[in-house]
Design a protein around this motif. Structure first.
Motif, PDB file in Angstrom:
ATOM      1  N   ARG A   1      44.571  42.982  55.388  1.00  0.00           N
ATOM      2  CA  ARG A   1      45.637  42.643  56.335  1.00  0.00           C
ATOM      3  C   ARG A   1      45.081  42.288  57.710  1.00  0.00           C
ATOM      4  NH1 ARG A   1      50.904  46.569  55.548  1.00  0.00           N
ATOM      5  NH2 ARG A   1      51.302  46.106  53.352  1.00  0.00           N
ATOM      6  N   VAL A   2      43.882  42.806  57.988  1.00  0.00           N
ATOM      7  CA  VAL A   2      43.272  42.515  59.291  1.00  0.00           C
ATOM      8  C   VAL A   2      43.020  41.022  59.446  1.00  0.00           C
ATOM      9  CG1 VAL A   2      41.229  42.938  60.720  1.00  0.00           C
ATOM     10  CG2 VAL A   2      42.238  44.796  59.401  1.00  0.00           C
ATOM     11  N   LEU A   3      42.790  40.326  58.332  1.00  0.00           N
ATOM     12  CA  LEU A   3      42.479  38.896  58.369  1.00  0.00           C
ATOM     13  C   LEU A   3      43.716  38.025  58.279  1.00  0.00           C
ATOM     14  CD1 LEU A   3      39.351  38.887  56.024  1.00  0.00           C
ATOM     15  CD2 LEU A   3      39.423  38.991  58.522  1.00  0.00           C
ATOM     16  N   SER A   4      44.902  38.603  58.214  1.00  0.00           N
ATOM     17  CA  SER A   4      46.125  37.814  58.141  1.00  0.00           C
ATOM     18  C   SER A   4      46.395  37.148  59.484  1.00  0.00           C
ATOM     19  CB  SER A   4      47.312  38.702  57.759  1.00  0.00           C
ATOM     20  OG  SER A   4      47.606  39.616  58.808  1.00  0.00           O
ATOM     21  N   PRO A   5      47.108  36.026  59.495  1.00  0.00           N
ATOM     22  CA  PRO A   5      47.412  35.351  60.766  1.00  0.00           C
ATOM     23  C   PRO A   5      48.132  36.256  61.762  1.00  0.00           C
ATOM     24  CG  PRO A   5      47.916  33.916  58.919  1.00  0.00           C
ATOM     25  CD  PRO A   5      47.591  35.260  58.336  1.00  0.00           C
ATOM     26  N   ALA A   6      49.047  37.079  61.270  1.00  0.00           N
ATOM     27  CA  ALA A   6      49.789  37.966  62.167  1.00  0.00           C
ATOM     28  C   ALA A   6      48.861  38.950  62.868  1.00  0.00           C
ATOM     29  CB  ALA A   6      50.863  38.721  61.372  1.00  0.00           C
ATOM     30  N   SER A   7      47.927  39.533  62.115  1.00  0.00           N
ATOM     31  CA  SER A   7      47.000  40.499  62.705  1.00  0.00           C
ATOM     32  C   SER A   7      46.063  39.839  63.701  1.00  0.00           C
ATOM     33  CB  SER A   7      46.193  41.191  61.601  1.00  0.00           C
ATOM     34  OG  SER A   7      47.020  42.020  60.810  1.00  0.00           O
ATOM     35  N   LEU A   8      45.570  38.651  63.375  1.00  0.00           N
ATOM     36  CA  LEU A   8      44.653  37.962  64.273  1.00  0.00           C
ATOM     37  C   LEU A   8      45.342  37.573  65.581  1.00  0.00           C
ATOM     38  CD1 LEU A   8      42.749  35.697  61.714  1.00  0.00           C
ATOM     39  CD2 LEU A   8      41.951  37.809  62.777  1.00  0.00           C
ATOM     40  N   LEU A   9      46.572  37.075  65.486  1.00  0.00           N
ATOM     41  CA  LEU A   9      47.317  36.723  66.692  1.00  0.00           C
ATOM     42  C   LEU A   9      47.619  37.958  67.528  1.00  0.00           C
ATOM     43  CD1 LEU A   9      49.821  34.127  65.180  1.00  0.00           C
ATOM     44  CD2 LEU A   9      48.028  33.633  66.845  1.00  0.00           C
TER      45      LEU A   9
END
Length: 322
Positions: A176-184
């Motif tokens: 989940r850390v690499l998901s777009p939401a987490s990165l943003l």
């Protein structure tokens, strides 16, 4: 007392002790890294503790006609920093104070400390104090919503605004850390962490130039133990926010419920390593960045808020797709 409760209690005490003792050392480490990269010898990592010891030995002084806001500001700032250090999941998510580690409560405590210091600066009646308080409140109005929205983006899939629950969900599914939401959300939270702690490019903690001061302008009238409290609290807030950033986006090593003393020790080591690494990274970045003009700071913070909103939208999209 059950084993889980005892383990969580020990973890809470350890993380508070780590923040109390380690916050000045983190600031010293960051200063030393900057000094080395700028070709200077530096004063050494323990120097902030020496400065605090010197301030504690001095007699406190107060400007004329100041009232209770000026006297209470250092206590409120240090107290809120200490409470946040106790409830935020830095070492373990099984803390007996876990129910208090709500996103909104933690953000409100951080805001309370900032507002108290701003009122203390205003209470002096000086031009510098009023100017610094005005700038601090302007930054605060942009920072706190971004903290709320960016962490809320992570809470969508966790189904809770409890910080411990968010860390548990991320640790159970590291991808989940690499998901777009987490990165943003990570970028937005990193920007507001810099702003909240008064680091470059938002503020320069080592300057006393009146045209650029924000935090330093509010504390010019403090001295002795009061100034020591403010300096320690500022370092503690930096340590807690960097530690929270590490726990939310790099949760490996954080102890969970059902784990023993060994997991707590691993959590302590992981917290120290992650916070020091983020501090060094921040210090390296400061060497290559210049402070922004004052009127450009709202643009930076507004951009971070937009990233946080995009993170929330991405989180709802991913949750709907799942």
């Amino acid at each position: 007392m059950s084993g889980d409760l005892m383990s969580g209690l020990i973890a809470t005490v350890l993380q508070v002790v780590l923040v109390i003792a380690g916050a000045p050392l983190l600031v010293g480490l960051m200063r030393q890294v900057r000094a080395r990269m700028e070709g200077r010898a530096g004063a050494g990592v323990p120097q902030p503790w020496r400065d605090l010891r010197k301030l504690l030995r001095k007699e406190p002084t107060e400007p004329r006609d100041t009232g209770w806001p000026f006297r209470l500001a250092p206590l409120v700032l240090a107290g809120t920093a200490l409470v946040v250090a106790a409830v935020v999941p830095l070492v373990s998510t099984a803390s007996p104070l876990d129910s208090a580690a709500d996103l909104f409560a933690v953000t409100a405590l951080l805001a309370l400390g900032s507002v108290a210091l701003a009122l203390g600066g205003l209470d002096t009646g000086t031009a510098f104090g009023g100017m610094g308080a005005s700038r601090e409140v302007t930054v605060l109005a942009l920072v706190e919503p971004t903290i709320l929205v960016s962490v809320f983006a992570l809470s969508v899939r966790a189904g809770s605004t409890n910080l411990g629950a968010i860390v548990n969900v991320t640790e159970a599914d590291p991808m989940r850390v690499l998901s777009p939401a987490s990165l943003l959300a990570a970028v937005a939270l990193a920007v507001v962490t810099i702003a909240e702690t008064g680091r470059i490019p938002v503020d320069n903690p080592s300057t006393h130039l009146e045209l650029t001061m924000i935090h330093e302008a509010m504390v010019l009238e403090y001295s002795g133990p009061d100034l020591a409290l403010i300096e320690w609290a500022s370092a503690a807030r930096l340590t807690v926010l960097l530690g929270l950033l590490g726990s939310l986006f790099l949760p490996w090593g954080v102890a969970t419920a059902g784990t023993g003393a060994l997991a707590v020790l691993i959590g302590v080591a992981a917290f120290a390593v992650k916070t020091a690494a983020l501090g060094v990274l921040l210090a390296v970045g400061e060497v290559f960045m210049a402070k922004l003009r004052l009127f450009r700071i709202p643009e930076l913070l507004a951009g971070s808020f937009l990233l946080a909103l995009l993170a929330v939208a991405a989180s709802f999209f991913l949750a709907g797709g799942a």
